[in-house]
Write a protein that holds these residues in place. Structure first.
Motif, PDB file in Angstrom:
ATOM      1  N   LYS A  15      -4.226   2.888  25.460  1.00  0.00           N
ATOM      2  CA  LYS A  15      -2.863   2.365  25.327  1.00  0.00           C
ATOM      3  C   LYS A  15      -2.286   2.012  26.693  1.00  0.00           C
ATOM      4  N   GLU A  19      -1.282  -1.851  27.782  1.00  0.00           N
ATOM      5  CA  GLU A  19       0.073  -2.177  28.221  1.00  0.00           C
ATOM      6  C   GLU A  19       0.070  -2.768  29.627  1.00  0.00           C
ATOM      7  N   GLN A  20      -0.753  -2.226  30.507  1.00  0.00           N
ATOM      8  CA  GLN A  20      -0.826  -2.767  31.868  1.00  0.00           C
ATOM      9  C   GLN A  20      -1.334  -4.204  31.858  1.00  0.00           C
ATOM     10  N   ALA A  22      -1.232  -6.353  29.413  1.00  0.00           N
ATOM     11  CA  ALA A  22      -0.252  -7.222  28.776  1.00  0.00           C
ATOM     12  C   ALA A  22       0.900  -7.541  29.725  1.00  0.00           C
ATOM     13  N   GLN A  23       1.314  -6.554  30.514  1.00  0.00           N
ATOM     14  CA  GLN A  23       2.391  -6.773  31.488  1.00  0.00           C
ATOM     15  C   GLN A  23       1.983  -7.789  32.545  1.00  0.00           C
ATOM     16  N   SER A  39       3.170  -3.850  18.391  1.00  0.00           N
ATOM     17  CA  SER A  39       3.645  -4.211  19.720  1.00  0.00           C
ATOM     18  C   SER A  39       4.007  -5.687  19.732  1.00  0.00           C
ATOM     19  N   THR A  41       3.678  -7.440  22.476  1.00  0.00           N
ATOM     20  CA  THR A  41       2.838  -8.076  23.499  1.00  0.00           C
ATOM     21  C   THR A  41       1.350  -7.867  23.296  1.00  0.00           C
ATOM     22  N   ILE A  42       0.976  -6.941  22.414  1.00  0.00           N
ATOM     23  CA  ILE A  42      -0.433  -6.632  22.160  1.00  0.00           C
ATOM     24  C   ILE A  42      -0.726  -6.875  20.686  1.00  0.00           C
ATOM     25  N   THR A 196      -2.667   6.743  33.323  1.00  0.00           N
ATOM     26  CA  THR A 196      -2.557   5.585  34.216  1.00  0.00           C
ATOM     27  C   THR A 196      -3.564   5.644  35.357  1.00  0.00           C
TER      28      THR A 196
END
Length: 229
Positions: A15, A19-20, A22-23, A39, A41-42, A196
């Motif tokens: 996850k 998220e990274q 996608a950002q 989501s 973005t995903i 992370t």
């Protein structure tokens, strides 16, 4: 913008990585099994890697594939039934094999794609009660090097070998402050890894910044595998 497929992107390292990516304005496709997730973005899809499946959501060209599903079952060897080793192997090794075979045509079209798999510090360091996880992850390390040789120079293949990381998968080992502190003190850097920490390494291995790295087992483990302090 690149296309990435993250298997097991609903929690923990997967996850955080999804998220990274996608950002950073990439197109990210993620899968979940038991933990349904949505989501903006995903693009999430349900997938149970232990069952037969036909993936219809892989894009025509894929720049990176990450396989995150895993388990942590720590028991004395004498108490582990052979069926438990087989179940772990199906999840962590056969699942990865099936996904890589399904995604390879799309990866090949990228021309510079990257596959990231996951091992564990316990494979090379050796810990009590880790035989079940070490058997499957040892196979992942062998698979990583074999595929890196076979797929070169078109697709790079690397694996990350973390130590204990604060994710839902490790919840039973870190569910009390005293447990977390005791495990932190076992590491030379005196802290537990975060999702992370591992996700950032995976993102690097997916990127063009690692374009001359393949067939490697990258230890992201707070120094656990190599240092005695």
């Amino acid at each position: 913008m690149k296309n990435y497929l993250i298997i097991g992107a609903s929690s923990g390292i997967g996850k955080a990585l999804a998220e990274q990516l996608a950002q950073e304005e990439n197109q990210v496709i993620g899968t979940y099994n038991q933990t349904e997730i949505t989501s903006d973005t995903i693009k999430y899809h349900h997938l149970d890697v232990t069952q037969d499946f036909d993936i219809d959501f892989i894009p025509e060209k894929l720049d990176g594939l990450v396989y995150c599903p895993g388990s942590i079952n720590l028991l004395p060897f004498r108490r582990i039934k052979p069926e438990a080793f087989v179940a772990d192997y199906k999840l962590q090794v056969l699942g990865a094999i099936k996904i890589i075979q399904a995604a390879f045509p799309a990866l090949r079209k990228s021309g510079n794609a990257s596959i990231v798999l996951f091992s564990t510090v316990a494979v090379q360091a050796g810990f009590n009660f880790h035989s079940q996880v070490a058997v499957s992850k040892g196979a992942i390390e062998g698979l990583t090097k074999a595929l890196a040789a076979e797929f070169a120079p078109i697709v790079r293949v690397n694996a990350i070998a973390p130590s204990l990381t604060d994710t839902p998968l490790a919840g039973k080992m870190l569910d009390k402050p005293e447990k977390k502190e005791a495990n932190a003190q076992r590491h030379p850097l005196k802290r537990i890894g975060e999702a992370t920490d591992i996700a950032q390494t995976a993102a690097f291995l997916l990127s063009d910044k690692s374009s001359w790295i393949t067939g490697q087992i990258i230890h992201v483990d707070g120094g656990m595998s190599t240092l005695k302090v």
